[in-house]
Design a protein around this motif. Sequence first.
Motif, PDB file in Angstrom:
ATOM      1  N   VAL A   1       6.101  -8.766   8.708  1.00 44.77           N
ATOM      2  CA  VAL A   1       5.335  -8.275   9.866  1.00 44.77           C
ATOM      3  C   VAL A   1       6.118  -7.182  10.587  1.00 44.77           C
ATOM      4  O   VAL A   1       5.591  -6.096  10.888  1.00 44.77           O
ATOM      5  CB  VAL A   1       5.014  -9.436  10.838  1.00 44.77           C
ATOM      6  CG1 VAL A   1       4.476  -8.898  12.163  1.00 44.77           C
ATOM      7  CG2 VAL A   1       4.005 -10.389  10.207  1.00 44.77           C
ATOM      8  N   ILE A   2       7.394  -7.442  10.867  1.00 45.02           N
ATOM      9  CA  ILE A   2       8.207  -6.475  11.615  1.00 45.02           C
ATOM     10  C   ILE A   2       8.450  -5.217  10.789  1.00 45.02           C
ATOM     11  O   ILE A   2       8.387  -4.094  11.302  1.00 45.02           O
ATOM     12  CB  ILE A   2       9.531  -7.124  12.053  1.00 45.02           C
ATOM     13  CG1 ILE A   2       9.253  -8.228  13.076  1.00 45.02           C
ATOM     14  CG2 ILE A   2      10.478  -6.083  12.645  1.00 45.02           C
ATOM     15  CD1 ILE A   2      10.448  -9.068  13.423  1.00 45.02           C
TER      16      ILE A   2
ATOM     17  N   ILE B   1       7.190   0.554   9.715  1.00 45.63           N
ATOM     18  CA  ILE B   1       6.698   1.559   8.769  1.00 45.63           C
ATOM     19  C   ILE B   1       5.546   2.344   9.387  1.00 45.63           C
ATOM     20  O   ILE B   1       5.479   3.579   9.284  1.00 45.63           O
ATOM     21  CB  ILE B   1       6.260   0.881   7.453  1.00 45.63           C
ATOM     22  CG1 ILE B   1       7.495   0.378   6.692  1.00 45.63           C
ATOM     23  CG2 ILE B   1       5.451   1.833   6.580  1.00 45.63           C
ATOM     24  CD1 ILE B   1       7.183  -0.668   5.652  1.00 45.63           C
ATOM     25  N   ILE B   2       4.626   1.649  10.046  1.00 43.06           N
ATOM     26  CA  ILE B   2       3.485   2.323  10.677  1.00 43.06           C
ATOM     27  C   ILE B   2       3.969   3.238  11.795  1.00 43.06           C
ATOM     28  O   ILE B   2       3.450   4.349  11.976  1.00 43.06           O
ATOM     29  CB  ILE B   2       2.469   1.279  11.184  1.00 43.06           C
ATOM     30  CG1 ILE B   2       1.820   0.571   9.979  1.00 43.06           C
ATOM     31  CG2 ILE B   2       1.405   1.927  12.061  1.00 43.06           C
ATOM     32  CD1 ILE B   2       0.980  -0.632  10.342  1.00 43.06           C
TER      33      ILE B   2
ATOM     34  N   ASN C   1      -4.082  -5.244  10.795  1.00 45.33           N
ATOM     35  CA  ASN C   1      -4.233  -5.142  12.251  1.00 45.33           C
ATOM     36  C   ASN C   1      -4.257  -3.696  12.725  1.00 45.33           C
ATOM     37  O   ASN C   1      -4.791  -3.397  13.798  1.00 45.33           O
ATOM     38  CB  ASN C   1      -3.091  -5.885  12.959  1.00 45.33           C
ATOM     39  CG  ASN C   1      -3.203  -7.392  12.832  1.00 45.33           C
ATOM     40  OD1 ASN C   1      -4.272  -7.913  12.500  1.00 45.33           O
ATOM     41  ND2 ASN C   1      -2.117  -8.095  13.071  1.00 45.33           N
ATOM     42  N   HIS C   2      -3.674  -2.798  11.933  1.00 44.29           N
ATOM     43  CA  HIS C   2      -3.598  -1.384  12.321  1.00 44.29           C
ATOM     44  C   HIS C   2      -4.503  -0.492  11.470  1.00 44.29           C
ATOM     45  O   HIS C   2      -4.370   0.726  11.496  1.00 44.29           O
ATOM     46  CB  HIS C   2      -2.153  -0.900  12.220  1.00 44.29           C
ATOM     47  CG  HIS C   2      -1.238  -1.518  13.242  1.00 44.29           C
ATOM     48  ND1 HIS C   2      -1.065  -0.999  14.511  1.00 44.29           N
ATOM     49  CD2 HIS C   2      -0.474  -2.631  13.185  1.00 44.29           C
ATOM     50  CE1 HIS C   2      -0.218  -1.758  15.187  1.00 44.29           C
ATOM     51  NE2 HIS C   2       0.158  -2.751  14.403  1.00 44.29           N
TER      52      HIS C   2
ATOM     53  N   ALA D   1       0.701  -7.434   4.814  1.00 44.39           N
ATOM     54  CA  ALA D   1      -0.759  -7.322   4.769  1.00 44.39           C
ATOM     55  C   ALA D   1      -1.385  -7.625   6.130  1.00 44.39           C
ATOM     56  O   ALA D   1      -2.304  -6.927   6.578  1.00 44.39           O
ATOM     57  CB  ALA D   1      -1.317  -8.272   3.707  1.00 44.39           C
ATOM     58  N   GLN D   2      -0.885  -8.661   6.806  1.00 43.34           N
ATOM     59  CA  GLN D   2      -1.460  -9.018   8.100  1.00 43.34           C
ATOM     60  C   GLN D   2      -1.275  -7.890   9.103  1.00 43.34           C
ATOM     61  O   GLN D   2      -2.218  -7.498   9.801  1.00 43.34           O
ATOM     62  CB  GLN D   2      -0.808 -10.296   8.644  1.00 43.34           C
ATOM     63  CG  GLN D   2      -1.284 -10.651  10.052  1.00 43.34           C
ATOM     64  CD  GLN D   2      -0.719 -11.970  10.527  1.00 43.34           C
ATOM     65  OE1 GLN D   2      -1.032 -13.028   9.998  1.00 43.34           O
ATOM     66  NE2 GLN D   2       0.145 -11.910  11.556  1.00 43.34           N
ATOM     67  N   GLU D   3      -0.051  -7.350   9.182  1.00 43.69           N
ATOM     68  CA  GLU D   3       0.220  -6.300  10.159  1.00 43.69           C
ATOM     69  C   GLU D   3      -0.489  -5.007   9.788  1.00 43.69           C
ATOM     70  O   GLU D   3      -0.995  -4.288  10.663  1.00 43.69           O
ATOM     71  CB  GLU D   3       1.732  -6.073  10.267  1.00 43.69           C
ATOM     72  CG  GLU D   3       2.152  -5.178  11.417  1.00 43.69           C
ATOM     73  CD  GLU D   3       1.845  -5.765  12.783  1.00 43.69           C
ATOM     74  OE1 GLU D   3       1.917  -5.004  13.769  1.00 43.69           O
ATOM     75  OE2 GLU D   3       1.546  -6.972  12.877  1.00 43.69           O
TER      76      GLU D   3
END
Length: 307
Positions: A263-264, A269-270, A70-71, A65-67
């Motif tokens: 996070v990684i 994935i993005i 951020n994007h 969710a955090q990452e």
Amino acid sequence: TLDENGIPETSEGRFQIAKKILDTAKELGYVRNDLVLSLVKGRTHAIGIVSEFKDFVFPIIRGYAQEAQNHGYSLRLFQVDDDLESALTKAIQARMDAIVCLGISSSLVKNIPQHFFNMGIPITGLNQTGHPEHPFLDQQNSAAAMTEYLVECGYKKIICYGGNYPQMPLREAGYREVMEKHQLSPLFFNHHDVYPDDIIDLKPDAVFCGDDYLACRLLQAAYLRNIRIPDAFGVAGFGNTNVSNFSSPALTTVDESFFESGVISMRNIILSIGNKKFPEQTPITGKLIIRESTKNLPHNLKGKDEK
């Protein structure tokens, strides 16, 4: 000066117009409509999490969710109720940009039809794409480090007790590597074939369980038989989940760094959505969390022969 359409010709002028528009939108309480944008651009900017949602997955989802935030991505959750195909279908129908399958039982994964992977939507976590589910942690070396610690404590007859989840073969390999290095006999049992009481009856020096939940089941079985841990034998787990800290005795385990893994994983994935190359990521060895379920044996017992 203005051009023929009334738009300022200088960049400073255009900046002032843009700022005025944004200030007005903020004053009026305008909120961007992502649904409309998804229809225009053909993308939802949403990533689906398909899971049985066992409690260990939530720290991973926090990292996701955090990452994602951020994007500029959002997450949608799809519950698996003994029917992985149905949950995947719902995620695809919801037009997710990518799908993550997290903590899915191996028995549900093995019969997934190939057509799910031919729809142009990245799907990770089903051992079909080659992308590791938790790239942050070196599973084999982490298990080897725990086994090495148990040997250093003086334990000799160390049983590895695990399950059918995807990470277990690497954890078993790390365990066997250290046992063979110290010329000790490896003993591996699958929890689907052997109950905790059976493990106790084998009279181990220590048991390295493939996850914290299995280790807690073993501690419970010992408690019901009035067997004191670690006096009778040591017990170690893997994961450093909440249950490990609140078991009795508190469980020695490996910190699996769930949040950092999330996070990684989401970052990768993005990148996959944009068809970009994954950066090199060197997995780390999990930190050993030493608690009361193991102990150093007295010196005069460390050299004893196996029985």
